[in-house]
Write an enzyme that holds these catalytic residues in place. Sequence first.
Site, PDB file in Angstrom:
ATOM      1  N   LYS A  92      24.584  68.060 -24.531  1.00  0.00           N
ATOM      2  CA  LYS A  92      24.746  69.191 -25.737  1.00  0.00           C
ATOM      3  C   LYS A  92      25.914  68.786 -26.726  1.00  0.00           C
ATOM      4  CE  LYS A  92      27.449  72.694 -23.399  1.00  0.00           C
ATOM      5  NZ  LYS A  92      28.702  72.744 -24.220  1.00  0.00           N
ATOM      6  N   ASP A  93      26.600  67.743 -26.125  1.00  0.00           N
ATOM      7  CA  ASP A  93      27.936  67.544 -26.861  1.00  0.00           C
ATOM      8  C   ASP A  93      27.460  66.109 -27.601  1.00  0.00           C
ATOM      9  OD1 ASP A  93      29.433  69.342 -26.106  1.00  0.00           O
ATOM     10  OD2 ASP A  93      30.321  68.359 -24.392  1.00  0.00           O
ATOM     11  N   ARG A 140      25.718  79.354 -32.416  1.00  0.00           N
ATOM     12  CA  ARG A 140      24.352  79.561 -31.542  1.00  0.00           C
ATOM     13  C   ARG A 140      24.371  80.824 -30.824  1.00  0.00           C
ATOM     14  NH1 ARG A 140      22.767  78.986 -26.654  1.00  0.00           N
ATOM     15  NH2 ARG A 140      24.666  77.774 -26.418  1.00  0.00           N
ATOM     16  N   ARG A 141      25.497  80.731 -30.065  1.00  0.00           N
ATOM     17  CA  ARG A 141      25.688  82.028 -29.070  1.00  0.00           C
ATOM     18  C   ARG A 141      25.793  83.328 -29.994  1.00  0.00           C
ATOM     19  NH1 ARG A 141      29.089  78.592 -24.922  1.00  0.00           N
ATOM     20  NH2 ARG A 141      27.376  77.628 -23.497  1.00  0.00           N
ATOM     21  N   ARG A 158      38.668  79.078 -27.294  1.00  0.00           N
ATOM     22  CA  ARG A 158      38.512  77.707 -27.063  1.00  0.00           C
ATOM     23  C   ARG A 158      39.356  77.350 -25.783  1.00  0.00           C
ATOM     24  NH1 ARG A 158      38.324  74.018 -30.831  1.00  0.00           N
ATOM     25  NH2 ARG A 158      38.217  72.672 -28.949  1.00  0.00           N
ATOM     26  N   ARG A 164      39.246  79.543 -20.227  1.00  0.00           N
ATOM     27  CA  ARG A 164      38.391  80.494 -21.194  1.00  0.00           C
ATOM     28  C   ARG A 164      38.324  81.645 -20.104  1.00  0.00           C
ATOM     29  NH1 ARG A 164      33.491  77.637 -23.760  1.00  0.00           N
ATOM     30  NH2 ARG A 164      34.167  75.948 -22.284  1.00  0.00           N
ATOM     31  N   CYS A 251      26.349  69.739 -32.798  1.00  0.00           N
ATOM     32  CA  CYS A 251      26.256  71.068 -31.793  1.00  0.00           C
ATOM     33  C   CYS A 251      27.032  72.130 -32.120  1.00  0.00           C
ATOM     34  CB  CYS A 251      26.912  70.258 -30.383  1.00  0.00           C
ATOM     35  SG  CYS A 251      28.596  69.883 -30.775  1.00  0.00           S
TER      36      CYS A 251
END
Length: 323
Positions: A92-93, A140-141, A158, A164, A251
């Site tokens: 995904k990166d 996106r989330r 971040r 996190r 991304c």
Amino acid sequence: MAAATKGQRVIVVGTRQSSLALTQTGQVIDELKRISEKHGFDYTFEIKKIVTKGDRILDVTLSKVGGKGLFVKEIEQALADGVIDLAVHSMKDMPYELPEGLMNGATPKRVDPRDCLVMREGSGLADLPVGARVGTSSLRRSSQLKHERPDLQLESIRGNIDSRIRKLETEGFDAIVLASAGMTRMGWTDRISAYLPVEICLPAVGQGALGIECRENDEQVRELLALFNDKETELAVRAERSFLGALNGGCQVPIGAYCVVGEAHGSDGGERQLVMTGMVGSPDGATLLKEERRGTDPERLGLDVAAALVARGADRILAEIGG
């Protein structure tokens, strides 16, 4: 591709230096060692840690850092320069376009692509109180969660996966959103409060999959990686990345896609039916566009889903946020 000469070699593997990156790189190396032994390759492996731009800038949301390949560019440069021989990325990166001379040599079997919630209390999205603070750095989330629960307060968070999780308590969040794949690879599934269904939160392109990048002219590494590739995952990721490329998305824009691969048709194990859903949403969640298409050609399927979304205005949404 002609068979590579089987000789003694130290293969240097580049990776980010987070605990998750090092864990998944170690898992990849273990599997490559097994494959090497099985097929008679006399290879040993070393890890080289590389700091990327995305790792250095932690006080700004990812969507504001700008550019594509925030977590891969420095690693790709080391690969091109011959400092490392292959690189392990979270798929995904990876930007759609790879630098000249580099290629994705293998897409190993995908793990759970869904997003998940780690919560202070409760066991599902519905358990979050009105106005709950939810941490995520992903447009996106946040777009999809705001669409489902407009009352939620989505705030940037971040750092590495472990930091996190710590911030859930230290910074007063009610929940944070993470990729299930990272929690799975770290052995932390017991910390997951709830999995978000793809119907509510469509994953990022390639989420749950790894990309093993190498040089096109390195026949030894290419031959080794070909034995590590998972065909079903490769087909799904090719479709999703074709969709990403058609929308020119990085991304860090509100784009999601998920492709499911069906059984092969016929006794010869021929073409497989692919079903893919693509999503583009506005950052505030007010607009959420989704399209589903079926096909057997992954690249064509990705283009078809993208075209259907563009016809509904997806390109204008992305243009407004600089996608």
